[in-house]
Design a protein around this motif. Structure first.
Motif, PDB file in Angstrom:
ATOM      1  N   LYS A 114      10.454  18.529 -13.462  1.00  0.00           N
ATOM      2  CA  LYS A 114       9.569  18.115 -14.545  1.00  0.00           C
ATOM      3  C   LYS A 114      10.022  16.791 -15.140  1.00  0.00           C
ATOM      4  O   LYS A 114       9.206  15.894 -15.388  1.00  0.00           O
ATOM      5  CB  LYS A 114       9.537  19.198 -15.623  1.00  0.00           C
ATOM      6  N   GLU A 115      11.328  16.654 -15.349  1.00  0.00           N
ATOM      7  CA  GLU A 115      11.854  15.429 -15.942  1.00  0.00           C
ATOM      8  C   GLU A 115      11.631  14.231 -15.022  1.00  0.00           C
ATOM      9  O   GLU A 115      11.212  13.153 -15.465  1.00  0.00           O
ATOM     10  CB  GLU A 115      13.358  15.596 -16.228  1.00  0.00           C
ATOM     11  N   SER A 116      11.923  14.417 -13.733  1.00  0.00           N
ATOM     12  CA  SER A 116      11.755  13.318 -12.771  1.00  0.00           C
ATOM     13  C   SER A 116      10.288  12.917 -12.643  1.00  0.00           C
ATOM     14  O   SER A 116       9.963  11.733 -12.551  1.00  0.00           O
ATOM     15  CB  SER A 116      12.309  13.732 -11.410  1.00  0.00           C
ATOM     16  N   PHE A 117       9.408  13.909 -12.654  1.00  0.00           N
ATOM     17  CA  PHE A 117       7.976  13.618 -12.529  1.00  0.00           C
ATOM     18  C   PHE A 117       7.492  12.798 -13.722  1.00  0.00           C
ATOM     19  O   PHE A 117       6.819  11.784 -13.561  1.00  0.00           O
ATOM     20  CB  PHE A 117       7.188  14.919 -12.418  1.00  0.00           C
ATOM     21  N   GLN A 118       7.856  13.233 -14.958  1.00  0.00           N
ATOM     22  CA  GLN A 118       7.400  12.539 -16.158  1.00  0.00           C
ATOM     23  C   GLN A 118       7.997  11.131 -16.249  1.00  0.00           C
ATOM     24  O   GLN A 118       7.341  10.193 -16.698  1.00  0.00           O
ATOM     25  CB  GLN A 118       7.773  13.357 -17.403  1.00  0.00           C
ATOM     26  N   GLU A 119       9.220  10.993 -15.784  1.00  0.00           N
ATOM     27  CA  GLU A 119       9.896   9.694 -15.852  1.00  0.00           C
ATOM     28  C   GLU A 119       9.306   8.677 -14.879  1.00  0.00           C
ATOM     29  O   GLU A 119       9.243   7.477 -15.165  1.00  0.00           O
ATOM     30  CB  GLU A 119      11.389   9.892 -15.570  1.00  0.00           C
ATOM     31  N   ASN A 120       8.837   9.149 -13.735  1.00  0.00           N
ATOM     32  CA  ASN A 120       8.429   8.219 -12.666  1.00  0.00           C
ATOM     33  C   ASN A 120       6.926   8.107 -12.453  1.00  0.00           C
ATOM     34  O   ASN A 120       6.483   7.256 -11.674  1.00  0.00           O
ATOM     35  CB  ASN A 120       9.075   8.654 -11.343  1.00  0.00           C
ATOM     36  N   ILE A 121       6.127   8.939 -13.101  1.00  0.00           N
ATOM     37  CA  ILE A 121       4.703   8.917 -12.805  1.00  0.00           C
ATOM     38  C   ILE A 121       4.067   7.585 -13.167  1.00  0.00           C
ATOM     39  O   ILE A 121       3.207   7.073 -12.452  1.00  0.00           O
ATOM     40  CB  ILE A 121       3.974  10.090 -13.509  1.00  0.00           C
ATOM     41  N   LYS A 122       4.483   6.979 -14.279  1.00  0.00           N
ATOM     42  CA  LYS A 122       3.904   5.689 -14.686  1.00  0.00           C
ATOM     43  C   LYS A 122       4.299   4.566 -13.720  1.00  0.00           C
ATOM     44  O   LYS A 122       3.428   3.857 -13.203  1.00  0.00           O
ATOM     45  CB  LYS A 122       4.364   5.356 -16.110  1.00  0.00           C
ATOM     46  N   TYR A 159      -4.428   6.697 -10.831  1.00  0.00           N
ATOM     47  CA  TYR A 159      -3.355   7.391 -10.129  1.00  0.00           C
ATOM     48  C   TYR A 159      -2.596   8.341 -11.056  1.00  0.00           C
ATOM     49  O   TYR A 159      -2.192   9.430 -10.638  1.00  0.00           O
ATOM     50  CB  TYR A 159      -2.401   6.375  -9.496  1.00  0.00           C
ATOM     51  N   GLN A 160      -2.394   7.930 -12.319  1.00  0.00           N
ATOM     52  CA  GLN A 160      -1.722   8.823 -13.260  1.00  0.00           C
ATOM     53  C   GLN A 160      -2.502  10.129 -13.422  1.00  0.00           C
ATOM     54  O   GLN A 160      -1.936  11.226 -13.386  1.00  0.00           O
ATOM     55  CB  GLN A 160      -1.579   8.137 -14.627  1.00  0.00           C
TER      56      GLN A 160
END
Length: 660
Positions: free
Chosen positions: A88-96, A113-114
């Motif tokens: 969850k942390e990696s996804f939120q950090e890198n999605i942008k 894409y977001q």
């Protein structure tokens, strides 16, 4: 109380018995699994944990005669996203930053894409499509994007690779080059030479270690793939491009259904260009079928060349024989043969009848001389191999049809109708082979498409010229026929094609197709010949089916310009090549100057020579060899020298020369 105890005992016995039965059944099942079905389950378990993976071989390339790449295999990548793999942390950090990178690469907004990636994670989509048909460069780029650079487990990137066949020169000659598939439309060189080009796949035993993750068990189970060999074709990319676009232009102008053009090297039979274009529903044209190879049809007037050869070679008549065109109509068995010109041509010679493509003249000549022995006429057709397929390197060759005397389909009208190209069926390449033989001093060669099979610089197989008929006619006959074919362009039906800049020879053809059903009747326009006329290097055939009648349908108008354009482009637009004709040739004035110069140099005289009249450059060289420094004024020959001839040469002496 005793009754209750008794009932309880019954229940206990029933439960015990049931458990005993179940235990027995379990034991029986275990025994069956172990001994009777053991092999099956062991095999099933092995299949789910150990698999024999195919290692695909790399297909060979297809090259043109000059080394240009016509077909090659390249990797193509599809990128998908396992939205549940990243934390969850990696996804939120890198999605942008990931969405920013995808936006730059593919042009859609970052927000698109977001939203899509968030939705994929919410829906627990483990196979979301990011992009497909990516090149290796694009794949390496997208692999480095934020989140994706963490790999498949922490980044969720899923990479699918497949090999696709590409044709670097586009649609040009695509039907002849062929495809990987084996259907009727795909049987080009790649299919015909598949045993060479496909190579042999290898295989490797691998064991499953995680979901969709496999590793090799050991190298002993591996069979290395053998890459396919390369094909070197006869195609010339420059000529191919000319032929393709010349045909395309004409098909578009006449809104024709389909057409083909073939250019062949006269001496060898090498196919230098072949284009087959059919019309799509939207009016555009593309390589639909290999018409030049597969389509057999009535040739029409281009077959009259055979009439002329047969009549001359069998010594039936000469080209000067005069025939009455009978106002343009002759009748056989109550069926009429007509000339395209209303009223006919009056009384004309056989040669002139051929030049203007008079049906009445050629039919009379053939029928009058062969009606009592039609077998003689047909046997000559057979001797040229026109009654059977050529045996081309490409699979799917059309079957010719030549009626034989005595067959059920031989009628009274068969012979006269054959004389102007009906009741007989040939492929375009068969007609071309006949015209090429005339250009090639009577030697009929088989058209071919592949020169060599190679593995790097090693030749695996080589293909050379094959002779179908070593001499179709005498030199006397061939000379007469060539003269008439040249006159077709100069003053016959092909006169619109004549150019003083380059010579051509050939024959126009305009045939009706489906003439038995008037509602389906259409025209087939053709032109076959060779160029240059006096020293043929290439033969060529052009055939156009179903041209729009309102625009025109005669062979000279529809097919002829394609032929002319090809000849014109090859011989007037090609870059000139300069050749030194004779290195040993002596030029008198050069020899004289050379001898004069060296006569003066060889003198052991230590005095100033007489330089007047000498070329300035020669005079300078002479003086410098004598150790004299020279000042020069002007250009040309020596008119004045500052030191008189005969004076003694001194050290560090300077002389001034005036040239004009």
């Amino acid at each position: 109380m005793a009754v209750k105890n008794k009932n309880s005992n019954y229940r206990m016995y029933l439960v015990a018995f049931t458990m005993f039965v179940m235990a027995v059944l379990v034991m029986i099942k275990l025994n069956n699994i172990q001994w009777l079905e053991g092999d099956y389950y062991r095999k099933l378990a092995k299949e789910r944990t150990v698999k024999n993976f195919v290692i695909p071989a790399n297909k060979g390339n297809v090259y043109s005669a000059d080394g240009s790449l016509l077909a090659t295999s390249i990797p193509e990548y599809t990128i998908r996203f396992d939205a549940l793999s990243p934390s969850k942390e990696s996804f939120q950090e890198n999605i942008k930053p990931l969405s920013d990178s995808l936006s730059v690469m593919f042009g859609k907004p970052t927000g698109y894409y977001q939203s899509a990636l968030q939705k994929a994670r919410s829906n627990q989509n483990r196979y979301y499509l990011i992009a497909s048909k990516l090149s290796y460069t694009d794949y390496m780029r997208i692999k480095s994007f934020p989140l994706f650079n963490k790999g498949p487990y922490r980044g969720g990137i899923i990479v699918e690779q497949k090999t696709v066949r590409e044709h670097p020169i586009g649609l040009i000659a695509q039907r002849t080059i062929g495809y990987e598939r084996a259907d009727n439309d795909g049987k080009g060189l790649e299919y015909a030479f598949k045993e060479y080009i496909n190579g042999k796949n290898g295989h490797r035993m691998m064991q499953k270690i995680a979901k969709n993750q496999w590793k090799p068990i050991n190298d002993n189970n591996e069979l290395e793939p053998q890459d396919g060999y390369d094909i070197v074709s006869t195609i010339d990319v420059y000529i191919q491009d000319i032929a393709h676009h010349a045909l395309l232009k004409q098909l578009e102008y006449y809104q024709a259904d389909h057409g083909c053009v073939v250019v062949m090297e006269t001496k060898t039979g090498e196919i230098k260009a072949i284009s087959n274009l059919g019309r799509a529903n939207n009016g555009s044209y593309y390589e639909t079928q290999n018409y030049a190879v597969a389509e057999s049809h009535e040739p029409g007037s281009t077959f009259k060349l055979f009439d002329l050869i047969a009549l001359l070679e069998d010594e039936k008549v000469d080209t000067s024989k005069v025939y009455d065109t009978h106002d343009g109509v002759v009748e056989y068995y109550k069926r009429k043969v007509r000339d395209s010109r209303t009223g006919g041509y009056g009384k004309i010679s056989l040669a002139r009848g051929f030049e203007v493509s008079s049906n009445t003249v050629l039919v009379q000549a053939v029928y009058d001389n062969y009606k009592d022995n039609p077998k003689q006429f047909v046997d000559r057709i057979n001797s040229y191999g026109l009654n059977k397929p050529l045996g081309l390197q490409i699979i799917g060759e059309g079957k010719p049809y030549v009626p034989q005397p005595g067959d059920k389909k031989w009628y009274g009208t068969t012979l006269p109708w054959m004389a102007f190209g009906y009741n007989i069926s040939l492929t375009p390449l068969q007609t071309l082979a006949l015209y090429n033989a005339v250009a090639n001093d009577g030697v009929m060669v088989k058209p071919y498409f592949v020169k060599e099979i190679k593995e790097w610089n090693k030749t695996i197989a080589k293909y050379d010229t094959e002779i179908i008929n070593p001499k179709i006619a005498s030199d006397e006959t061939l000379d007469k026929v060539r003269a008439v074919l040249e006159n077709v362009v100069k003053k016959g039906t092909g006169s619109k094609l004549y150019s003083k800049d380059f010579s051509m020879a050939g024959k126009t053809g305009t045939a009706q197709a489906n003439y038995r059903d008037k509602s389906k009747l259409h025209y087939v326009s053709s032109f076959a010949g060779y160029f240059p006329a006096n020293n043929p290097k290439y033969s060529c055939i052009v055939i156009v089916h179903k041209p729009n009648v309102s625009a025109g349908y005669y062979g000279a108008d529809v097919a002829g310009p394609v032929f002319k354009r090809i000849a014109q482009k090859i011989y007037t637009d090609s870059p000139p090549t300069n050749h030194i004709q004779d290195l040993e040739k002596k030029i008198a004035i050069t020899e004289q100057t050379y001898n004069t110069y060296y006569k003066k140099v060889d003198k052991e005289d230590t005095s100033i020579p007489n330089l007047k009249g000498m070329d300035g450059m020669d005079a300078i060289a002479l003086l410098e060899n004598l150790g004299i420094k020279v000042n020069v004024r002007g250009i040309g020959r020596v008119t004045f020298q500052s030191i008189e001839p005969g004076k003694k040469i001194e050290k560090n002496q300077i002389i001034t020369l005036e040239l004009s």
